[in-house]
Write a protein that holds these residues in place. Structure first.
Motif, PDB file in Angstrom:
ATOM      1  N   ARG A 101       0.997  -1.141  -0.290  1.00 56.59           N
ATOM      2  CA  ARG A 101       0.218  -0.116  -0.028  1.00 56.59           C
ATOM      3  C   ARG A 101       0.863   1.290  -0.109  1.00 56.59           C
ATOM      4  NH1 ARG A 101      -4.468   0.398  -0.298  1.00 56.59           N
ATOM      5  NH2 ARG A 101      -5.607  -1.220   0.093  1.00 56.59           N
ATOM      6  N   LEU A 102       1.350   2.263  -0.439  1.00 59.42           N
ATOM      7  CA  LEU A 102       1.439   3.595  -1.512  1.00 59.42           C
ATOM      8  C   LEU A 102       0.904   4.489  -0.167  1.00 59.42           C
ATOM      9  CD1 LEU A 102       3.636   2.493  -4.678  1.00 59.42           C
ATOM     10  CD2 LEU A 102       4.100   1.871  -2.517  1.00 59.42           C
ATOM     11  N   ALA A 103       1.171   5.287  -0.178  1.00 56.14           N
ATOM     12  CA  ALA A 103       0.640   6.253   1.029  1.00 56.14           C
ATOM     13  C   ALA A 103       1.224   7.546  -0.386  1.00 56.14           C
ATOM     14  CB  ALA A 103       1.018   6.899   2.305  1.00 56.14           C
ATOM     15  N   GLU A 104       1.908   7.172  -0.292  1.00 56.63           N
ATOM     16  CA  GLU A 104       2.368   8.275  -1.640  1.00 56.63           C
ATOM     17  C   GLU A 104       3.438   8.039  -2.556  1.00 56.63           C
ATOM     18  OE1 GLU A 104       4.956  11.424   0.125  1.00 56.63           O
ATOM     19  OE2 GLU A 104       3.640  11.591   2.153  1.00 56.63           O
ATOM     20  N   PRO A 105       2.236   7.538  -3.928  1.00 58.46           N
ATOM     21  CA  PRO A 105       2.919   6.535  -5.050  1.00 58.46           C
ATOM     22  C   PRO A 105       4.324   7.314  -5.444  1.00 58.46           C
ATOM     23  CG  PRO A 105       0.978   7.411  -5.880  1.00 58.46           C
ATOM     24  CD  PRO A 105       1.450   7.776  -4.295  1.00 58.46           C
ATOM     25  N   GLY A 106       3.727   8.360  -5.985  1.00 64.73           N
ATOM     26  CA  GLY A 106       4.544   9.041  -6.709  1.00 64.73           C
ATOM     27  C   GLY A 106       4.612   8.665  -8.531  1.00 64.73           C
ATOM     28  N   ARG A 107       6.035   8.836  -9.084  1.00 62.57           N
ATOM     29  CA  ARG A 107       5.839   7.626 -10.262  1.00 62.57           C
ATOM     30  C   ARG A 107       6.289   6.221 -10.284  1.00 62.57           C
ATOM     31  NH1 ARG A 107      10.141   9.470 -13.228  1.00 62.57           N
ATOM     32  NH2 ARG A 107       8.550   8.646 -15.876  1.00 62.57           N
ATOM     33  N   ALA A 108       5.669   5.851  -8.880  1.00 69.02           N
ATOM     34  CA  ALA A 108       6.691   4.493  -8.891  1.00 69.02           C
ATOM     35  C   ALA A 108       5.964   3.007  -9.924  1.00 69.02           C
ATOM     36  CB  ALA A 108       6.247   3.933  -7.202  1.00 69.02           C
ATOM     37  N   PRO A 109       4.389   3.804  -9.502  1.00 68.72           N
ATOM     38  CA  PRO A 109       3.550   2.765 -10.477  1.00 68.72           C
ATOM     39  C   PRO A 109       3.839   2.336 -12.011  1.00 68.72           C
ATOM     40  CG  PRO A 109       2.300   3.920  -8.411  1.00 68.72           C
ATOM     41  CD  PRO A 109       3.289   4.367  -8.306  1.00 68.72           C
ATOM     42  N   GLU A 110       3.453   3.834 -12.138  1.00 71.00           N
ATOM     43  CA  GLU A 110       4.335   3.842 -13.786  1.00 71.00           C
ATOM     44  C   GLU A 110       5.718   2.942 -14.022  1.00 71.00           C
ATOM     45  OE1 GLU A 110       5.845   7.388 -16.199  1.00 71.00           O
ATOM     46  OE2 GLU A 110       4.633   8.328 -14.960  1.00 71.00           O
ATOM     47  N   ILE A 111       7.244   3.461 -13.476  1.00 72.79           N
ATOM     48  CA  ILE A 111       8.196   3.002 -13.169  1.00 72.79           C
ATOM     49  C   ILE A 111       8.445   1.602 -13.379  1.00 72.79           C
ATOM     50  CG2 ILE A 111      10.777   3.311 -12.848  1.00 72.79           C
ATOM     51  CD1 ILE A 111      10.250   5.778 -12.380  1.00 72.79           C
TER      52      ILE A 111
END
Length: 176
Positions: A101-111
């Motif tokens: 679970r990501l509280a602050e995903p930023g670009r992580a899912p895309e990368i």
């Protein structure tokens, strides 16, 4: 924010979070850092994903071992593969799903999606006794060349898959 941090952010490179408990390889670059709900971080690098380990530390899952990574409802569902040698090929068995679970995903899912896709050089499915198997050629971070991975479908005779995988690797000139 310091000028160096600003430049790194503009270039799309993050820094390791404070207290990160592992050492990166000399040519391993941090691509994104996401804050996990409940504490901790998901660190996305050029070599793989650094995720929380059961011992309280962190461990890397190389891109070549990510069977599936799906983003939805604020979480990455990660399926990591376990390897078993089959001649010059690698037989893969999926481990249980890990939900991050990501509280602050930023670009992580895309990368993550880009890196998993980029690690695959070719893939095809072959029918075998009792089912079939996926044959995937993938790039392994930090190594030259590619590896032949074989993932049997549920119910497929594993002995047959192991032999076909070894034969395919031999035909491709791959050795352990």
């Amino acid at each position: 924010m310091s000028p160096l941090k600003a430049i790194r952010r503009v270039l799309g490179r993050d820094e390791l979070p404070d207290g990160f408990g592992a050492t990166l390889e000399p040519d391993e670059r941090v691509l994104s850092v996401a804050v996990l709900t409940g504490g901790g971080h998901l660190v996305v690098t050029s070599w793989g994903l650094w995720i929380p380990a059961s011992d309280g530390g962190v461990r890397r899952v190389g891109w070549h071992l990510v069977s599936r990574a799906a983003w939805g409802n604020g979480a990455i569902e990660l399926v990591e593969a376990q390897e078993e040698q089959a001649g010059g090929a690698v037989l893969l068995v999926d481990r249980p799903v890990v939900r991050l679970r990501l509280a602050e995903p930023g670009r992580a899912p895309e990368i993550v999606q880009e890196r998993v896709t980029a690690s695959i050089r070719s893939r095809h499915h072959r029918d075998l006794p009792g089912g079939g198997a996926w044959f995937v050629q993938r790039k392994v971070p930090g190594r030259d060349g590619i590896v032949l991975q074989v993932r049997p479908d549920p119910g497929t005779e594993v002995t047959a898959v192991r032999q076909v995988a070894a034969d395919a690797a031999a035909a491709l000139g791959m050795r352990t």
